[in-house]
Enzyme design. Structure first.
Site, PDB file in Angstrom:
ATOM      1  N   ARG A 178       0.838  -1.209   0.000  1.00 62.36           N
ATOM      2  CA  ARG A 178       0.000   0.000   0.000  1.00 62.36           C
ATOM      3  C   ARG A 178       0.866   1.249   0.000  1.00 62.36           C
ATOM      4  O   ARG A 178       0.583   2.206  -0.734  1.00 62.36           O
ATOM      5  CB  ARG A 178      -0.937   0.003   1.208  1.00 62.36           C
ATOM      6  N   CYS A 237      -1.244   5.954   9.166  1.00 66.65           N
ATOM      7  CA  CYS A 237      -1.575   4.592   8.711  1.00 66.65           C
ATOM      8  C   CYS A 237      -2.757   4.716   7.771  1.00 66.65           C
ATOM      9  O   CYS A 237      -2.847   5.675   7.018  1.00 66.65           O
ATOM     10  CB  CYS A 237      -1.864   3.667   9.901  1.00 66.65           C
TER      11      CYS A 237
END
Length: 277
Positions: A178, A237
């Protein structure tokens, strides 16, 4: 005992302490790891529910999983019996996943005597300690009043303003795929990519089984990303949950210059005006 973490033996010994309050900081959806699933509800005797996604989340905010307001935190903490002299211990049913978020929420709100059970419920079960199929009943209200420490949390404007400041290091807890935009984001409308000049420290890399690696191993991981060279460590995050795993690990090894970017990638990646790394 460590700076932040307690083990199962310590918790078992102190379960009946008068001032101890035990929280199960559950989340219904787990992102970024394979969830541990249970055939039926189970928790640690004496535990109360700490609902990160509702009671302790500002759902009126535009950002996902926003920290609660001080008034909201005070209301629900008092309902759960939190007093100024309480010792709070938090665990979750994934080992280490959402408990650090609850821990950091307490710290942001000015409550310092809070710990996390290393390995959480899986470690507790593995070691053969007793479990129960229901939360305990709340007996009486508490007197804790939140006093928000705004220095422990930041927003995208402040992160953006310091993007080229070498004294700020943005640390991203998402998985490397990611972070490197090799896969699509799990949330609709969120771009793939990363914050410019950020570094990647996947939260899974800090784990040994269901608990944290040794302090020596954690120190090495933080050293590898150059954390010693920065005055301001900003943790991000997907939506502000697993970034707190890194913050807890940082405190465990003595780093305290830690700040949560609460909006995290769910916010940054959704805003086309913000740059990609």
């Amino acid at each position: 005992m460590s700076n932040v973490l307690v083990d199962c033996a310590w918790l078992n010994e102190h379960l009946d302490d008068k001032d101890l309050v035990l929280f199960d900081a559950f989340m219904l959806k787990v992102v970024g790891k394979d969830p541990i699933e249970y055939s039926e509800f189970v928790t640690i005797p004496g535990a109360l529910p700490f609902d990160i996604e509702n009671d302790f989340c500002n759902n009126e905010s535009t950002q996902l999983h926003a920290l609660p307001t001080p008034q909201q935190f005070t209301k629900h903490a008092q309902k759960l019996g939190i007093n100024k002299q309480s010792t709070v211990v938090i665990f979750d049913n994934q080992g280490i996943y959402s408990a650090p978020r609850a821990w950091w929420t307490f710290k942001v709100m000015g409550f310092e005597n809070v710990k996390v059970l290393d390995g959480g419920l899986p470690a507790w079960i593995e070691k053969g300690f007793p479990t129960t199929s229901a939360y305990t009943q709340i007996t009486g209200s508490g007197d804790f009043v939140a006093n928000c420490d705004s220095s422990k949390v930041t927003d995208y404007q402040a992160v953006l303003a310091e993007l080229n400041n070498p004294q700020q290091l943005v640390v991203d807890a998402r998985g490397s795929a990611r972070f490197n935009a090799e896969v699509a984001e799990p949330r609709p409308g969120v771009r793939a990519g990363r914050i410019p000049n950020s570094v990647n420290l996947p939260f899974a890399s800090l784990m040994d089984g269901n608990g944290f690696k040794s302090k020596q191993a954690l120190s090495q991981l933080f050293s590898n990303i150059g954390s010693e060279d920065s005055e301001r460590l900003v943790f991000s995050c997907g939506s502000g949950i697993t970034a707190c795993i890194l913050i807890l690990a940082a405190h465990e090894i003595g780093l305290s210059n830690t700040i949560l970017y609460d909006g995290s990638w769910a916010e940054w990646g959704s805003n086309e005006a913000l740059p990609l790394g």
